[in-house]
Structures are given as structure tokens and as C-alpha cells.
Design a protein around this motif. Structure first.
Motif, PDB file in Angstrom:
ATOM      1  N   GLY A  65       0.869  -1.095  -0.093  1.00  0.00           N
ATOM      2  CA  GLY A  65       0.102   0.042   0.097  1.00  0.00           C
ATOM      3  C   GLY A  65       0.767   1.197  -0.076  1.00  0.00           C
ATOM      4  N   ILE A  66       0.091   2.433  -0.228  1.00  0.00           N
ATOM      5  CA  ILE A  66       0.926   3.695  -0.068  1.00  0.00           C
ATOM      6  C   ILE A  66       1.871   3.920   0.880  1.00  0.00           C
ATOM      7  CG2 ILE A  66      -0.930   4.969   0.829  1.00  0.00           C
ATOM      8  CD1 ILE A  66      -0.268   6.960  -1.307  1.00  0.00           C
ATOM      9  N   PHE A  67       1.346   3.665   2.092  1.00  0.00           N
ATOM     10  CA  PHE A  67       2.270   3.952   3.228  1.00  0.00           C
ATOM     11  C   PHE A  67       3.288   2.788   3.475  1.00  0.00           C
ATOM     12  CE2 PHE A  67      -1.780   6.315   4.610  1.00  0.00           C
ATOM     13  CZ  PHE A  67      -1.197   7.489   4.370  1.00  0.00           C
ATOM     14  N   ASP A  68       3.228   1.733   3.062  1.00  0.00           N
ATOM     15  CA  ASP A  68       4.151   0.743   3.090  1.00  0.00           C
ATOM     16  C   ASP A  68       5.325   1.510   2.051  1.00  0.00           C
ATOM     17  OD1 ASP A  68       5.526  -1.665   3.371  1.00  0.00           O
ATOM     18  OD2 ASP A  68       4.884  -2.314   1.564  1.00  0.00           O
ATOM     19  N   ALA A  69       5.000   1.863   0.740  1.00  0.00           N
ATOM     20  CA  ALA A  69       5.937   2.485   0.054  1.00  0.00           C
ATOM     21  C   ALA A  69       6.504   3.445   0.317  1.00  0.00           C
ATOM     22  CB  ALA A  69       5.161   2.580  -1.387  1.00  0.00           C
ATOM     23  N   MET A  70       6.046   4.517   1.222  1.00  0.00           N
ATOM     24  CA  MET A  70       6.602   5.471   1.772  1.00  0.00           C
ATOM     25  C   MET A  70       7.186   5.117   2.822  1.00  0.00           C
ATOM     26  SD  MET A  70       3.035   7.877   1.668  1.00  0.00           S
ATOM     27  CE  MET A  70       3.491   9.325   2.614  1.00  0.00           C
ATOM     28  N   ASN A  71       7.272   4.207   3.438  1.00  0.00           N
ATOM     29  CA  ASN A  71       8.260   3.927   4.632  1.00  0.00           C
ATOM     30  C   ASN A  71       9.347   3.335   3.850  1.00  0.00           C
ATOM     31  OD1 ASN A  71       6.922   4.292   6.950  1.00  0.00           O
ATOM     32  ND2 ASN A  71       5.815   2.579   7.030  1.00  0.00           N
ATOM     33  N   LEU A 160      11.033  11.486  10.978  1.00  0.00           N
ATOM     34  CA  LEU A 160      10.013  10.684  10.143  1.00  0.00           C
ATOM     35  C   LEU A 160      10.922   9.036  10.072  1.00  0.00           C
ATOM     36  CD1 LEU A 160       7.487  10.284   8.828  1.00  0.00           C
ATOM     37  CD2 LEU A 160       8.655  10.948   6.660  1.00  0.00           C
ATOM     38  N   LYS A 161      11.968   8.737  10.010  1.00  0.00           N
ATOM     39  CA  LYS A 161      12.552   7.496  10.147  1.00  0.00           C
ATOM     40  C   LYS A 161      12.481   6.862  11.489  1.00  0.00           C
ATOM     41  CE  LYS A 161      16.150   8.683   6.343  1.00  0.00           C
ATOM     42  NZ  LYS A 161      17.689   8.550   5.884  1.00  0.00           N
ATOM     43  N   GLU A 162      12.311   7.741  12.334  1.00  0.00           N
ATOM     44  CA  GLU A 162      12.444   7.304  13.810  1.00  0.00           C
ATOM     45  C   GLU A 162      10.728   6.731  13.849  1.00  0.00           C
ATOM     46  OE1 GLU A 162      15.391  10.206  16.010  1.00  0.00           O
ATOM     47  OE2 GLU A 162      13.312  10.446  16.459  1.00  0.00           O
ATOM     48  N   ILE A 163       9.810   7.365  13.356  1.00  0.00           N
ATOM     49  CA  ILE A 163       8.419   7.394  13.485  1.00  0.00           C
ATOM     50  C   ILE A 163       7.822   6.148  12.613  1.00  0.00           C
ATOM     51  CG2 ILE A 163       6.237   8.486  13.641  1.00  0.00           C
ATOM     52  CD1 ILE A 163       8.039   9.126  16.203  1.00  0.00           C
ATOM     53  N   LEU A 164       7.998   6.343  11.433  1.00  0.00           N
ATOM     54  CA  LEU A 164       7.518   5.705  10.297  1.00  0.00           C
ATOM     55  C   LEU A 164       5.934   6.021  10.153  1.00  0.00           C
ATOM     56  CD1 LEU A 164       9.585   2.354  10.356  1.00  0.00           C
ATOM     57  CD2 LEU A 164       9.885   4.567   8.842  1.00  0.00           C
ATOM     58  N   PHE A 165       5.274   5.257   8.978  1.00  0.00           N
ATOM     59  CA  PHE A 165       4.038   5.404   8.983  1.00  0.00           C
ATOM     60  C   PHE A 165       3.285   3.952   9.437  1.00  0.00           C
ATOM     61  CE2 PHE A 165       5.716   8.178   5.601  1.00  0.00           C
ATOM     62  CZ  PHE A 165       4.665   9.327   5.847  1.00  0.00           C
ATOM     63  N   ASN A 166       2.282   4.192  10.284  1.00  0.00           N
ATOM     64  CA  ASN A 166       1.672   2.946  10.657  1.00  0.00           C
ATOM     65  C   ASN A 166       0.806   2.120   9.787  1.00  0.00           C
ATOM     66  OD1 ASN A 166       0.326   1.108  12.390  1.00  0.00           O
ATOM     67  ND2 ASN A 166       0.186   2.395  13.994  1.00  0.00           N
ATOM     68  N   LEU A 167       1.056   1.095   9.453  1.00  0.00           N
ATOM     69  CA  LEU A 167       0.294   0.438   8.302  1.00  0.00           C
ATOM     70  C   LEU A 167      -0.932  -0.037   8.834  1.00  0.00           C
ATOM     71  CD1 LEU A 167       3.076  -1.625   6.548  1.00  0.00           C
ATOM     72  CD2 LEU A 167       2.337   0.805   6.300  1.00  0.00           C
ATOM     73  N   TYR A 169      -3.199   2.025   9.949  1.00  0.00           N
ATOM     74  CA  TYR A 169      -4.094   2.896   9.494  1.00  0.00           C
ATOM     75  C   TYR A 169      -4.110   3.306   7.823  1.00  0.00           C
ATOM     76  CZ  TYR A 169      -4.015   3.957  14.475  1.00  0.00           C
ATOM     77  OH  TYR A 169      -3.827   3.791  15.770  1.00  0.00           O
ATOM     78  N   PRO A 170      -4.620   2.491   7.204  1.00  0.00           N
ATOM     79  CA  PRO A 170      -4.296   2.438   5.707  1.00  0.00           C
ATOM     80  C   PRO A 170      -4.747   3.530   5.065  1.00  0.00           C
ATOM     81  CG  PRO A 170      -6.170   1.069   6.223  1.00  0.00           C
ATOM     82  CD  PRO A 170      -5.583   1.200   7.553  1.00  0.00           C
ATOM     83  N   ILE A 171      -5.579   4.561   5.657  1.00  0.00           N
ATOM     84  CA  ILE A 171      -5.923   5.881   4.975  1.00  0.00           C
ATOM     85  C   ILE A 171      -5.339   6.846   5.780  1.00  0.00           C
ATOM     86  CG2 ILE A 171      -8.026   7.436   4.650  1.00  0.00           C
ATOM     87  CD1 ILE A 171      -7.862   4.591   2.863  1.00  0.00           C
ATOM     88  N   GLY A 172      -5.356   6.711   7.319  1.00  0.00           N
ATOM     89  CA  GLY A 172      -4.934   8.037   8.013  1.00  0.00           C
ATOM     90  C   GLY A 172      -3.457   7.978   8.753  1.00  0.00           C
ATOM     91  N   ALA A 173      -2.621   7.151   8.263  1.00  0.00           N
ATOM     92  CA  ALA A 173      -1.445   6.839   8.746  1.00  0.00           C
ATOM     93  C   ALA A 173      -0.532   8.368   8.606  1.00  0.00           C
ATOM     94  CB  ALA A 173      -0.470   5.804   7.815  1.00  0.00           C
ATOM     95  N   ASP A 174      -0.803   9.111   7.674  1.00  0.00           N
ATOM     96  CA  ASP A 174      -0.084  10.375   7.406  1.00  0.00           C
ATOM     97  C   ASP A 174      -0.370  11.303   8.635  1.00  0.00           C
ATOM     98  OD1 ASP A 174      -2.728  10.534   6.253  1.00  0.00           O
ATOM     99  OD2 ASP A 174      -2.032  12.033   4.807  1.00  0.00           O
ATOM    100  N   TYR A 175      -1.714  11.391   9.016  1.00  0.00           N
ATOM    101  CA  TYR A 175      -2.064  12.116  10.217  1.00  0.00           C
ATOM    102  C   TYR A 175      -1.703  11.507  11.287  1.00  0.00           C
ATOM    103  CZ  TYR A 175      -5.596  14.712  12.877  1.00  0.00           C
ATOM    104  OH  TYR A 175      -6.322  15.693  13.740  1.00  0.00           O
ATOM    105  N   ASP A 176      -1.789  10.226  11.634  1.00  0.00           N
ATOM    106  CA  ASP A 176      -1.115   9.978  12.584  1.00  0.00           C
ATOM    107  C   ASP A 176       0.542  10.012  13.066  1.00  0.00           C
ATOM    108  OD1 ASP A 176      -0.961   7.496  15.019  1.00  0.00           O
ATOM    109  OD2 ASP A 176       0.350   6.731  13.327  1.00  0.00           O
ATOM    110  N   LYS A 210      -9.187   4.485  -2.129  1.00  0.00           N
ATOM    111  CA  LYS A 210      -8.743   3.292  -1.039  1.00  0.00           C
ATOM    112  C   LYS A 210      -7.500   2.686  -1.700  1.00  0.00           C
ATOM    113  CE  LYS A 210     -13.382   2.361   0.797  1.00  0.00           C
ATOM    114  NZ  LYS A 210     -13.065   3.599   1.778  1.00  0.00           N
ATOM    115  N   ILE A 211      -6.682   3.488  -2.557  1.00  0.00           N
ATOM    116  CA  ILE A 211      -5.465   2.871  -3.025  1.00  0.00           C
ATOM    117  C   ILE A 211      -4.543   2.778  -2.016  1.00  0.00           C
ATOM    118  CG2 ILE A 211      -5.862   4.035  -5.250  1.00  0.00           C
ATOM    119  CD1 ILE A 211      -3.810   6.111  -4.531  1.00  0.00           C
ATOM    120  N   GLY A 212      -4.724   3.364  -0.765  1.00  0.00           N
ATOM    121  CA  GLY A 212      -3.771   3.168   0.195  1.00  0.00           C
ATOM    122  C   GLY A 212      -3.997   1.684   0.906  1.00  0.00           C
TER     123      GLY A 212
END
Length: 215
Positions: A65-71, A160-167, A169-176, A210-212
Motif C-alpha cells: 500500500g501507499i504508506f508501505d511504499a512511503m516507509n 520521520l525515520k524514527e516514527i515511520l507510517f503505521n500500516l 491505518y491504511p487511510i490516515g497514517a499520515d495524520y497519525d 482506497k488505494i492506500g
């Protein structure tokens, strides 16, 4: 001071070129460009290959998903700040990076600006107003917008490297992720009072399509 720009893309042959061009046309800025493709099959990779000499890192493989790719992109980020300008999105002009960072002497972990939304009717400017500077309650953080778009947010890359995106939350991981960076960091956030990006809402973003969830 170097800025990393990341583009996540999957089967976006009709819009990926304008995103790439808006990055490589940036003037008077030190930048690196990272493109993470989810193994597109519609000709997207052919467009990317036209500009491969302008791209510092290009990865194409299936992801979650998108946040996995961003990580995934963060493994390659070497800039002081990172911004995610995904397929179809673009910088508002060719000097926005130099405008924001020309007098860089600050240590804010989050730097944000305004966003133009592009839809079938044209362009609408959305002024940003970060929720974090208004002493939000827990209820506010759950039910209200964070007040800006990730396409117009520069984040301190080391945090950001310390925190990362939480997978989870497939839609709101950027907010989190942004909230966790703010509340666990130095709580310095800067509003630059100018438009940073154009968000492509012509076909709906991740929250619409829902591409995330799966790329």
C-alpha cells in the motif's frame, strides 16, 4: 540544505509525467528525487524511464500500500527534510523549494504551507491552519482535520525515520505520523504562508479510492 522529494506511484500513466516535471524543473534548490513504483503495468514505468537520469533512486516492486511504499522510500532519503509528492500531485511553481528554504536557519520538525486542490472545475486554494498550534484536545485530534495536506508538508527526515507510517491505518497514517512527530518532538512547526503544492483531486485521492489499502 538538501530536500528529498518522494513520489509513490502505481498505474498512473496519465498523470505521472506532470509530477516528475514539477520536481525536476525546481530552480536553485538542492534536492534528491526518489520514485517508488508498485510494479505498474500500464506504461507508467515507460514514462519514468524517460527521466531516469533526473531520478536519484527508482524502485519498482509490489508493496502493501501507499504508506508501505512511503516507509520504503525512507531507506534512501538523505535530505534534511522530506516531502511526499505522489503521482498526479505537483509543486505550485518551479521555485517553491528555493522560496521555502532560501534563508534556512530554523530547526522546526514540521514545515507546511497552503494547497491548491485541482478538480474537474479547476483550482481551489485551501489555506492551511495546523491543529497542533491550537492546543487540541484528544477529541479534536480524532474528529478534526490536521489542517494541512501532506503534499504541502516538509518533515524533518531524521524524525520521520524514527516514527515511520503505521500500516494499521491504511487511510490516515499520515495524520497519525505527523501527530506523533509533533507531540514527541520539539513541538516546533512552521507555517510558510504560501502555497506549496497542487493536490490532484480530479480522480479522487487515496481516501476516495482506497488505494492506500493495496497497491
Amino acid at each position: 540544505m538538501k530536500v528529498s522529494i518522494v513520489t509513490v506511484v502505481f498505474n498512473s500513466v496519465s498523470v505521472i509525467e506532470e509530477t516528475i516535471l514539477s520536481v525536476i524543473y525546481q530552480k536553485n534548490a538542492s534536492l534528491e528525487y526518489i520514485v517508488i513504483d508498485g510494479n505498474s503495468t500500464d506504461g507508467t514505468q515507460n514514462i519514468i524511464s524517460k527521466y531516469i537520469h533526473h531520478i536519484n533512486v527508482f524502485i519498482s516492486e509490489p508493496d502493501k500500500g501507499i504508506f508501505d511504499a512511503m516507509n520504503k522510500s525512507l531507506k534512501y532519503v538523505t535530505g534534511e527534510y522530506v516531502i511526499f509528492l505522489n503521482a498526479g500531485d505537483k509543486f505550485v511553481n518551479n521555485h517553491v523549494l528555493s522560496d521555502v528554504f532560501q534563508n534556512y536557519n530554523f530547526d522546526d520538525e514540521l514545515i507546511y504551507g497552503d494547497t491548491y486542490f485541482e478538480n474537474e472545475l479547476g483550482f481551489i486554494l485551501q489555506k492551511s491552519n495546523a491543529i497542533y498550534v491550537h492546543n487540541p484536545t484528544k477529541k479534536d485530534l480524532i474528529f478534526k482535520s490536521q489542517g494541512f495536506c501532506h503534499q504541502s508538508l516538509f518533515t524533518k527526515a531524521s524524525r520521520l525515520k524514527e516514527i515511520l507510517f503505521n500500516l494499521d491505518y491504511p487511510i490516515g497514517a499520515d495524520y497519525d505520523t505527523t501527530a506523533r512527530i509533533y507531540f514527541t518532538g520539539n513541538r516546533k512547526i512552521r507555517y510558510v504562508k504560501q502555497a506549496i503544492s497542487v493536490f490532484d483531486d480530479r480522480f479522487g485521492g487515496a481516501s476516495h479510492n482506497k488505494i492506500g489499502v493495496v497497491l
